[in-house]
Design a protein around this motif. Structure first.
Motif, short mmCIF file in Angstrom:
data_model
loop_
_atom_site.label_atom_id
_atom_site.label_comp_id
_atom_site.label_asym_id
_atom_site.label_seq_id
_atom_site.Cartn_x
_atom_site.Cartn_y
_atom_site.Cartn_z
N CYS A 195 14.02 -3.38 13.93
CA CYS A 195 13.82 -3.95 15.28
C CYS A 195 13.59 -2.87 16.32
O CYS A 195 13.43 -3.17 17.50
N LYS A 214 10.85 -6.19 14.32
CA LYS A 214 11.18 -7.43 13.63
C LYS A 214 12.60 -7.91 13.96
O LYS A 214 13.57 -7.17 13.79
N ASN A 241 11.11 -13.55 13.96
CA ASN A 241 9.86 -13.26 13.27
C ASN A 241 9.82 -13.87 11.87
O ASN A 241 8.75 -13.93 11.25
N TYR A 242 10.96 -14.31 11.36
CA TYR A 242 11.03 -14.80 9.99
C TYR A 242 11.42 -16.27 9.88
O TYR A 242 11.06 -16.91 8.89
#
Length: 525
Positions: free
Chosen positions: A370, A380, A384-385
């Motif tokens: 991140c 990230k 994002n997931y």
């Protein structure tokens, strides 16, 4: 000197003395003056008429008119600003109007200019034609970009001919050459496989060439290779070829064990419910092997989003080899610590100090993703997931929580065995299946992000550099300094679509003199 008297009609006399050089005044001079005026005045008249047509009639004084005519008369006029403004007005008039249905578009810009020269367009028709040509070009570029992404996805998901040849040749060698299927490691070294005085690496892959690069890079980077043990896990179809490679190409002094998933007694359907879920769930198979464009509105999708969706549908994500790391404590019950490596990494520095890192009671030593120099690669978070519009995700997860990376992880197996990480992992896998894969799309990292929450110890980012499989602007100096470089993404170094300037960091560990590599024409393009 002469005195000239001028009389007015009102009887007043005004005497004006004028110094005249009489000798300079002649009829010839007067004639030339009249002749020049005869030529100049018509041009002045024409320019005045042009200015009047263009709005000069709004001028209320000779000074205004002079300012408009003067530059033209002197050849210093610049109408570019006015032309741009007029052109903008014309284009703005047609930007929201519907393009006429019967409008025939030129095949090229030169044809458009030619037709314009031949007076086949008025201003509005020209603007419509220009707009239609631009919109057509934008559509073609967009379609081309999506086609490129689809082709790249298929190239990334397929097996290159050279690698397929290598696997077949080595499998055949396993059945015909006794030395190719000799025991690995030799019987006298079997106790080392469970000795915690060695540095144990685990690699899970069905790519023989990639496995050889990982192992070779560790050999060449290690300061004490005699203390290194490699556990290579592969699937049943690749086992014979993988075993042949390391039997015929020993990497002494490193000790290598090759084992197929079918040779682990613990990997049963009862212990690994993901196996049954993957094999029996039609939705999963259709999602990863079906039509990858179905259900996607390309007109509302950016190429970058489309690329992410394609990557999330890579068939590797339903392979047990990709989930195997969640079962490491059970597969290696005698080991205390292992470093797990992905098959798309290269080791450039001695990794033995990883075993000395104090994980402070945590299970997973990993780099956080991140924060970092590369905002694209190192930015990230959980958002994002995961799909935070899903109620279960929104209830239990924080969208701004920092993510971490798979690819090079130091796992404390003793601490892991005291947790419920595997149980949590299975729970969220099942929930995602129930939700028809709407909680997350991308691979095995999302459930691991949840399962390892509270059990991750951040390690220095210099240990693990990401993005070499999708970030073309990767800093080469940073690549050279990193302990492990990771070609995560679609553009793997063994594929023709890989980045040329990043490939040499991987190919330097390929043994091109090997008979099998040469006969299969590996990486020849």
């Amino acid at each position: 000197m002469r005195s000239i008297k001028i009389s007015s009609n009102n009887g007043l006399r005004v005497l004006m003395k004028i110094d005249v050089a009489a000798r300079h005044i002649s009829y010839r001079t007067l004639f030339h003056t009249i002749l020049i005026l005869a030529f100049v005045l018509p041009f002045v008249f024409i320019l005045t008429a042009l200015v009047t047509l263009e709005g000069a009639n709004k001028c209320s004084s000779a000074d205004c008119l002079g300012r408009r005519i003067g530059p033209r008369f002197l050849g210093r006029v610049d109408d570019s600003g006015k032309l741009v403004k007029d052109f903008y007005k014309i284009l703005n008039q047609v930007i929201t109007d519907e393009i006429p249905g019967g409008l025939k578009l030129p095949d090229s810009f030169s044809q458009l200019v030619s037709e314009l020269k031949n007076n086949q367009y008025d201003a509005k028709k020209f603007a419509f034609s220009l707009r239609a040509m631009m919109e057509k070009l934008e559509r073609e570029i967009r379609e081309s970009r999506f086609s490129e992404l689809m082709n790249r996805h298929f190239a990334a998901s397929s097996i290159p001919k050279g690698l397929y040849c290598l696997s077949l040749r080595l499998t055949d060698e396993y059945s015909s050459n006794a030395y190719a299927h000799r025991q690995l490691p030799p019987p006298e070294l079997l106790p080392v496989l469970s000795s915690n005085s060695y540095c144990h690496f685990v690699l899970s892959t069905d790519n023989i060439l990639a496995a050889s690069v990982v192992v070779t890079s560790v050999v060449q980077s290690s300061l004490d290779p005699e203390k290194v043990v490699f556990h290579v896990i592969t699937d049943k179809k690749t086992y014979a070829g993988m075993h042949s490679w390391f039997a015929l190409n020993p990497v002494a002094p490193i000790i290598v064990e090759v084992k197929g998933v079918h040779q682990f007694d613990w990997l049963t359907r009862e212990n690994v419910p993901v196996l049954e879920a993957i094999e029996s769930h039609d939705g999963i198979r259709n999602y990863y092997h079906g039509n990858h464009i179905a259900g996607i509105n390309l007109s509302d999708t950016t190429p970058r989003t489309f690329a992410s969706k394609l990557q999330a549908r890579s068939p590797k994500y339903i392979s047990l080899l990709n989930h195997i790391r969640i079962y490491l404590p059970e597969l290696f019950p005698d080991l205390d610590k292992v470093v797990f490596l992905d098959d798309d990494v290269v080791i450039q520095r001695d990794l033995s100090p990883l075993w000395e890192i104090d994980l402070q009671g945590k299970v997973n030593g990993a780099i956080e993703t991140c924060k970092g120099e590369d905002e694209w690669v190192m930015s990230k978070h959980f958002k994002n997931y995961f799909n935070f519009s899903h109620p279960l995700v929104a209830k239990h997860l924080d969208p701004d929580e920092c993510a971490w990376a798979y690819g090079m992880n130091i796992f404390d197996l003793r601490a892991w065995r005291k947790t419920n990480i595997r149980k949590t992992y299975h729970f969220w896998l099942k929930e995602n299946l129930k939700s028809n894969l709407t909680m997350w799309k991308l691979g095995t990292l999302p459930p691991a992000l949840i399962a390892f929450r509270g059990f991750v110890h951040p390690i220095d980012p210099s240990w693990h550099m990401l993005g070499l499989g999708y970030q073309s602007k990767t800093n080469i100096e940073n690549v050279k300094r990193a302990a492990v470089i990771h070609y995560n993404g679609q553009l793997k170094p063994w594929l023709e679509i890989g980045f040329e300037h990043l490939r040499p960091f991987w190919t330097k560990y390929v043994n091109y003199s090997n008979d099998f590599v040469r006969s299969c024409h590996i990486l020849e393009w």
